[in-house]
Design a protein around this motif. Structure first.
Motif, PDB file in Angstrom:
ATOM      1  N   ARG A 109     150.986  -7.439  61.809  1.00  9.10           N
ATOM      2  CA  ARG A 109     149.361  -7.426  61.805  1.00  9.10           C
ATOM      3  C   ARG A 109     148.960  -7.624  63.159  1.00  9.10           C
ATOM      4  O   ARG A 109     148.028  -7.038  63.552  1.00  9.10           O
ATOM      5  N   ALA A 110     149.224  -8.686  63.915  1.00  4.49           N
ATOM      6  CA  ALA A 110     148.726  -9.211  65.133  1.00  4.49           C
ATOM      7  C   ALA A 110     149.005  -8.144  65.955  1.00  4.49           C
ATOM      8  O   ALA A 110     147.983  -7.828  66.835  1.00  4.49           O
TER       9      ALA A 110
ATOM     10  N   VAL B   2     142.584  -3.894  57.698  1.00  4.80           N
ATOM     11  CA  VAL B   2     144.106  -4.135  58.186  1.00  4.80           C
ATOM     12  C   VAL B   2     144.722  -4.935  57.412  1.00  4.80           C
ATOM     13  O   VAL B   2     144.402  -6.272  57.047  1.00  4.80           O
ATOM     14  N   ARG B   3     145.769  -4.609  56.937  1.00  2.00           N
ATOM     15  CA  ARG B   3     146.810  -5.323  55.819  1.00  2.00           C
ATOM     16  C   ARG B   3     148.108  -5.208  56.081  1.00  2.00           C
ATOM     17  O   ARG B   3     148.611  -4.159  56.279  1.00  2.00           O
ATOM     18  N   GLN B   4     148.692  -6.324  56.604  1.00  2.00           N
ATOM     19  CA  GLN B   4     150.455  -6.325  56.317  1.00  2.00           C
ATOM     20  C   GLN B   4     150.645  -6.268  55.013  1.00  2.00           C
ATOM     21  O   GLN B   4     150.468  -7.246  54.056  1.00  2.00           O
ATOM     22  N   THR B   5     151.931  -5.407  54.626  1.00  2.00           N
ATOM     23  CA  THR B   5     152.287  -5.288  53.269  1.00  2.00           C
ATOM     24  C   THR B   5     153.724  -4.729  53.062  1.00  2.00           C
ATOM     25  O   THR B   5     154.228  -4.289  54.437  1.00  2.00           O
ATOM     26  N   SER B   6     154.260  -4.642  52.055  1.00  2.00           N
ATOM     27  CA  SER B   6     155.799  -4.093  52.058  1.00  2.00           C
ATOM     28  C   SER B   6     155.522  -2.614  52.539  1.00  2.00           C
ATOM     29  O   SER B   6     154.592  -2.038  52.464  1.00  2.00           O
ATOM     30  N   TYR B   7     156.650  -1.852  53.029  1.00  2.00           N
ATOM     31  CA  TYR B   7     156.681  -0.411  53.051  1.00  2.00           C
ATOM     32  C   TYR B   7     156.495   0.300  51.963  1.00  2.00           C
ATOM     33  O   TYR B   7     155.413   1.233  51.839  1.00  2.00           O
TER      34      TYR B   7
END
Length: 467
Positions: free
Chosen positions: A272-273, A294-299
């Motif tokens: 994310r950064a 904006v979100r970090q997640t699994s593929y």
């Protein structure tokens, strides 16, 4: 995938009965309980079309049986995988050959084997269990066959290429009923043509072999701006989307659908950064957003988000029903729409940007979708596969639904022709397109015609726009 028209024969009831008995799959005919559901495509605009039969083929032998039947009795044949043909060419008045039952996905040692009827949501889900994937599109119910055969623009194309670029082999049933396996060393011309030449031109695909890539956590994003910033955002996106690393793919939507909206969304193959650092450059050029996600997640979950299924299970992310390719708890609706396309080989000028924004601002329910290319897509020679648009900066899709859809897409494309030229994407097949051979295939059209003559000299597969 697409339909052909080869005469006006009307097979006798006994011939249809014999066809049905000879299939391991199922033949659905008018009067059968499932007929109305079986004949429908994704696009409700083609609901008036009534095929004489819909064959859900269980294996390549069934496909060969149907191809032989169509050739012998002269009945029009349509080939269907996901049923998303923009022109409705995956149905017709004769026999619809549906490959949805051939949907098995398997994986071994970096390679995936995928049945031609597999839907994208199931491909992503099956491969995610092995920590791998293939580059493909966002619409969850699109069939892998039509996507791949037309090229396959998708959410990680800048890093890993088009879907057809990772296709290492394809099995097809040709017009003479043979099951042919083609790859770089076997039937190489057929292999070349199947990588971007469009579905339904050369035979019926039944399975694919793909090279996979490993997956990791990714970052998805959706940023929105006020409509007043549309032209500024378009100019900034065109520059920014080419300058970012290949790991970042983006799409810009200019919409008039329940309100005017400017959205830039996408996926970053990283944390994310780093994604936010890249997005800050875009924000600096456009101005403050009206909203952002904006979100970090699994593929795997990222593919569900990009497909509009973030709150659904994989089973729910299908059309509802009991037929092959559907699920009983499916929740995805159909739509009535019109779509046309361009391929942008150069950034829009200020005048071009103003024209595009003005077209979107017209009354109606419509969107222009711009999908970034470049990166790995551009590092393949234009003649290395049948997909010629390697130098394009992005694809352009004019998409409209509800009343006036066809009129708006036609007018919007015509208005942008002086700015984008005549290039178009065969997977957004456009029955109103003039000069379609050059628009879809460019200089590759000549070789495609030669391959067609070699594998279908009797022209069994006759598309309205086909060789």
């Amino acid at each position: 995938m697409a339909a052909l028209s080869i005469g006006a024969a009307s097979p006798a009831a006994a011939e249809w009965t014999a066809l049905g008995r000879g299939l391991d799959g199922t033949l659905v005919r008018p009067g059968d309980a499932s007929y109305d559901a079986a004949r429908r495509l994704f696009n409700t605009a083609f609901d008036a079309v009534r095929p004489a039969g819909v064959a859900y083929c269980a294996n390549p032998s069934d496909v060969a049986e149907c191809v032989t039947f169509a050739r012998k009795v002269g009945v029009p044949l349509a080939v269907r995988s996901g049923g998303h043909s923009y022109a409705g060419w995956s149905t017709g008045t004769g026999l619809v050959l549906d490959v949805s039952r051939m949907s098995k996905v398997s994986y071994s040692a970096g390679r995936a084997s995928v049945g031609a009827g597999a839907k994208l949501v199931d491909v992503y889900d099956s491969l995610a269990k092995h920590g791998v994937s293939i580059p493909a599109g966002t619409c969850p119910t699109v069939g892998v066959s039509g996507l791949t055969l037309g090229g396959g623009i998708g959410v990680v194309s800048r890093k890993y290429g088009l879907t057809c670029d990772v296709m290492e082999s394809v099995q097809l049933v040709t017009a003479d009923g043979r099951l042919v396996t083609s790859d770089a060393n076997h039937e190489p011309d057929l292999y070349w043509a199947s990588r971007g030449g469009g579905g339904g031109n050369l035979g019926v695909a039944v399975s694919f072999g793909f090279r996979t890539h490993p997956t990791r956590e990714v970052t998805v994003f959706f940023l929105h701006w006020p409509w007043a910033r549309a032209a500024k955002a378009l100019k900034a996106w065109q520059s920014w989307s080419r300058a970012v690393p290949d790991e970042l793919w983006s799409t810009m939507h200019l919409s008039s659908d329940g309100g005017m909206d400017v959205q830039i969304g996408g996926l970053h193959l990283g944390g994310r950064a780093e994604c936010e650092r890249l997005l800050d450059r875009l924000g600096d050029a456009i101005g403050p957003t009206s909203s952002s996600f904006v979100r970090q997640t699994s593929y795997g979950h990222a593919m569900m988000i990009m497909g509009g299924c973030s709150t659904l299970t994989v089973s729910q992310c299908h059309r509802p029903g009991s037929l092959p390719g559907q699920t009983r708890d499916g929740k995805l609706p159909r739509d009535s729409f019109s779509g046309r396309s361009h391929m942008a080989y150069a950034p829009l000028s200020e005048a071009g940007a103003k024209t595009l924004v003005a077209q979107v601002a017209k009354p109606g329910s419509h969107t222009v979708l711009l999908d970034a290319l470049g990166g790995a897509v551009a590092r393949v020679r234009p003649d290395a596969t049948a997909f010629p648009h390697r130098a394009a900066l992005y694809s352009v899709q004019y998409y409209a639904h509800r009343a006036g859809a066809a009129s708006w897409t036609a007018n919007a494309r015509a208005a942008m022709r002086p700015h984008y030229g005549d290039h178009a994407y065969v997977n957004y097949v456009d029955p109103g397109l003039t000069g379609w051979r050059a628009a879809y295939y460019g200089a590759n059209a000549t070789r495609l015609a030669r391959v067609k003559a070699a594998y279908d000299p009797g022209r069994l597969f006759r598309l309205p726009q086909g060789f």
